[in-house]
Design a protein around this motif. Structure first.
Motif, PDB file in Angstrom:
ATOM      1  N   LEU A 121      59.257  30.360  97.387  1.00 58.36           N
ATOM      2  CA  LEU A 121      59.980  31.615  97.150  1.00 58.36           C
ATOM      3  C   LEU A 121      60.613  31.621  95.768  1.00 58.36           C
ATOM      4  O   LEU A 121      60.638  32.657  95.089  1.00 58.36           O
ATOM      5  CB  LEU A 121      61.054  31.815  98.221  1.00 58.36           C
ATOM      6  CG  LEU A 121      61.886  33.099  98.101  1.00 58.36           C
ATOM      7  CD1 LEU A 121      60.982  34.329  98.153  1.00 58.36           C
ATOM      8  CD2 LEU A 121      62.942  33.166  99.204  1.00 58.36           C
ATOM      9  N   GLU A 122      61.103  30.484  95.322  1.00 59.83           N
ATOM     10  CA  GLU A 122      61.693  30.399  93.982  1.00 59.83           C
ATOM     11  C   GLU A 122      60.636  30.601  92.911  1.00 59.83           C
ATOM     12  O   GLU A 122      60.912  31.223  91.863  1.00 59.83           O
ATOM     13  CB  GLU A 122      62.391  29.050  93.823  1.00 59.83           C
ATOM     14  CG  GLU A 122      63.621  28.906  94.710  1.00 59.83           C
ATOM     15  CD  GLU A 122      64.098  27.478  94.853  1.00 59.83           C
ATOM     16  OE1 GLU A 122      65.172  27.273  95.449  1.00 59.83           O
ATOM     17  OE2 GLU A 122      63.404  26.558  94.370  1.00 59.83           O
ATOM     18  N   VAL A 124      57.931  32.472  93.292  1.00 57.98           N
ATOM     19  CA  VAL A 124      57.639  33.908  93.320  1.00 57.98           C
ATOM     20  C   VAL A 124      58.705  34.679  92.547  1.00 57.98           C
ATOM     21  O   VAL A 124      58.388  35.531  91.702  1.00 57.98           O
ATOM     22  CB  VAL A 124      57.551  34.421  94.772  1.00 57.98           C
ATOM     23  CG1 VAL A 124      57.457  35.942  94.792  1.00 57.98           C
ATOM     24  CG2 VAL A 124      56.347  33.823  95.484  1.00 57.98           C
ATOM     25  N   LEU A 125      59.970  34.373  92.811  1.00 55.73           N
ATOM     26  CA  LEU A 125      61.059  35.096  92.154  1.00 55.73           C
ATOM     27  C   LEU A 125      61.080  34.825  90.650  1.00 55.73           C
ATOM     28  O   LEU A 125      61.374  35.721  89.851  1.00 55.73           O
ATOM     29  CB  LEU A 125      62.396  34.699  92.784  1.00 55.73           C
ATOM     30  CG  LEU A 125      62.600  35.120  94.241  1.00 55.73           C
ATOM     31  CD1 LEU A 125      63.933  34.601  94.770  1.00 55.73           C
ATOM     32  CD2 LEU A 125      62.535  36.633  94.381  1.00 55.73           C
ATOM     33  N   CYS A 259      54.746  40.274  98.117  1.00 55.94           N
ATOM     34  CA  CYS A 259      55.549  39.079  97.828  1.00 55.94           C
ATOM     35  C   CYS A 259      55.350  38.028  98.923  1.00 55.94           C
ATOM     36  O   CYS A 259      55.301  36.821  98.635  1.00 55.94           O
ATOM     37  CB  CYS A 259      57.030  39.447  97.718  1.00 55.94           C
ATOM     38  SG  CYS A 259      57.455  40.365  96.221  1.00 55.94           S
ATOM     39  N   GLY A 260      55.235  38.491 100.169  1.00 55.46           N
ATOM     40  CA  GLY A 260      54.974  37.568 101.267  1.00 55.46           C
ATOM     41  C   GLY A 260      53.624  36.886 101.111  1.00 55.46           C
ATOM     42  O   GLY A 260      53.486  35.680 101.372  1.00 55.46           O
ATOM     43  N   TRP A 263      53.921  34.348  98.333  1.00 56.22           N
ATOM     44  CA  TRP A 263      54.666  33.189  98.841  1.00 56.22           C
ATOM     45  C   TRP A 263      53.770  32.287  99.686  1.00 56.22           C
ATOM     46  O   TRP A 263      53.793  31.062  99.547  1.00 56.22           O
ATOM     47  CB  TRP A 263      55.851  33.682  99.663  1.00 56.22           C
ATOM     48  CG  TRP A 263      56.563  32.604 100.426  1.00 56.22           C
ATOM     49  CD1 TRP A 263      57.497  31.741  99.945  1.00 56.22           C
ATOM     50  CD2 TRP A 263      56.387  32.266 101.818  1.00 56.22           C
ATOM     51  NE1 TRP A 263      57.921  30.885 100.938  1.00 56.22           N
ATOM     52  CE2 TRP A 263      57.252  31.180 102.090  1.00 56.22           C
ATOM     53  CE3 TRP A 263      55.587  32.787 102.832  1.00 56.22           C
ATOM     54  CZ2 TRP A 263      57.328  30.610 103.362  1.00 56.22           C
ATOM     55  CZ3 TRP A 263      55.654  32.218 104.102  1.00 56.22           C
ATOM     56  CH2 TRP A 263      56.520  31.146 104.345  1.00 56.22           C
ATOM     57  N   GLN A 264      52.958  32.883 100.559  1.00 56.61           N
ATOM     58  CA  GLN A 264      52.071  32.106 101.419  1.00 56.61           C
ATOM     59  C   GLN A 264      51.032  31.349 100.599  1.00 56.61           C
ATOM     60  O   GLN A 264      50.716  30.186 100.889  1.00 56.61           O
ATOM     61  CB  GLN A 264      51.386  33.034 102.427  1.00 56.61           C
ATOM     62  CG  GLN A 264      50.450  32.335 103.407  1.00 56.61           C
ATOM     63  CD  GLN A 264      51.181  31.389 104.334  1.00 56.61           C
ATOM     64  OE1 GLN A 264      52.375  31.547 104.580  1.00 56.61           O
ATOM     65  NE2 GLN A 264      50.465  30.386 104.836  1.00 56.61           N
ATOM     66  N   LYS A 267      52.768  28.494  98.925  1.00 56.82           N
ATOM     67  CA  LYS A 267      53.184  27.493  99.917  1.00 56.82           C
ATOM     68  C   LYS A 267      52.014  26.611 100.338  1.00 56.82           C
ATOM     69  O   LYS A 267      52.165  25.388 100.487  1.00 56.82           O
ATOM     70  CB  LYS A 267      53.776  28.195 101.132  1.00 56.82           C
ATOM     71  CG  LYS A 267      54.285  27.238 102.207  1.00 56.82           C
ATOM     72  CD  LYS A 267      54.834  27.993 103.400  1.00 56.82           C
ATOM     73  CE  LYS A 267      55.304  27.030 104.482  1.00 56.82           C
ATOM     74  NZ  LYS A 267      55.819  27.754 105.697  1.00 56.82           N
TER      75      LYS A 267
END
Length: 274
Positions: A121-122, A124-125, A259-260, A263-264, A267
């Motif tokens: 998530l970091e 992505v942001l 964004c999800g 993130w996936q 990850k």
């Protein structure tokens, strides 16, 4: 003689995340890197989009403007301004994240981004921060130029700012997904030419959706970029084809979904880790 229990405790401590719930230092560093990437070459990333937007307006004004009547109650050139500005913003936001990831993959230094203690998530942001900052800078530059040259103001500044920020975030997320998926520059070019550019052009940028046949209207309203451009048009000149509240809901939902997905992919290390 070393105590085995002490060694085990030290080993456990080394594996503990020591930055709290959010690694603000790492996140800020990645965001700073992404912003400095486009600032360092501002003639390509900020000046060039301003010139391109100006050329679009000039060409349409010369070729169509004099013989074209009002659109949705406003002059044709005034109607064009928000669409061209938003299209420029989203193209630059997409380019910022996609180029950053693809270049890192091709040069083999993507590991420098993946190895630091940054959660997906970091990452992505951090990437989105650069995309949104670049999109916002482009929007501000174009708006100032239009205000100076044409005297064109902003009808609803909060709405305009909201859709510019959401547009940068949405297309920044698309850029992350595309950058992870593409392994070569020609794959990235194909995504840009056959997906991003057509969606941007066929979204009401240069025309009102109400002028289209029913089938094309339905197709256009499925395109999330339409809601970005329509919302930005409402914010800038106070007219739109649809409800800005509906547009806000659609764009927010699509942005969160993208964004999800990004993130996936980060990850799981999809196309990033061997």
């Amino acid at each position: 003689m070393q105590n085995p229990a002490s060694d085990q405790e030290t080993h456990l401590q080394m594996g503990v995340r020591r930055f709290g719930r959010v690694n603000w230092l790492g996140l800020g560093t990645l965001a700073k890197r992404e912003i400095l990437r486009f600032v360092a070459v501002w003639t390509q990333t900020l000046l060039a989009p301003l010139v391109t937007a100006g050329l679009f307006l000039l060409i349409f004004s010369i070729a169509i403007g004099p013989s074209r009547g009002d659109v949705m109650g406003v002059p044709f050139l005034t109607f064009l301004i928000p669409g061209i500005m938003t299209m420029t913003v989203i193209q630059n936001a997409f380019a910022n994240t996609s180029s950053s990831i693809v270049i890192s993959k091709v040069q083999g230094n993507i590991v420098d981004t993946l190895m630091p203690p940054l959660a997906p998530l970091e990452l992505v942001l951090g990437y989105l921060a650069g995309a949104v900052a670049r999109g916002l800078c482009v929007a501000v530059a174009i708006s100032l130029a239009l205000w100076i040259v044409l005297g064109q103001g902003v009808a609803h500044p909060i709405w305009a700012l909201t859709f510019v920020l959401l547009g940068g975030a949405m297309m920044g997320a698309v850029g992350i997904v595309a950058g992870i998926f593409a392994n070569k520059f020609d794959q990235m070019a194909a995504i840009t030419n056959f997906i991003v550019t057509p969606l941007a052009f066929l979204s009401g940028t240069f025309y009102s959706v109400s002028a289209l046949p029913e089938v094309l209207q339905t197709f256009t309203r499925v395109n999330p970029i339409f809601y970005l451009i329509d919302g930005a048009r409402y914010g800038m000149i106070g007219v739109s084809d649809g409800s800005p509240i509906l547009g806000l809901a659609v764009v927010t939902g699509v942005t969160l979904a993208l964004c999800g997905l990004a993130w996936q992919m980060l990850k799981t290390g999809y196309r990033l880790k061997s």
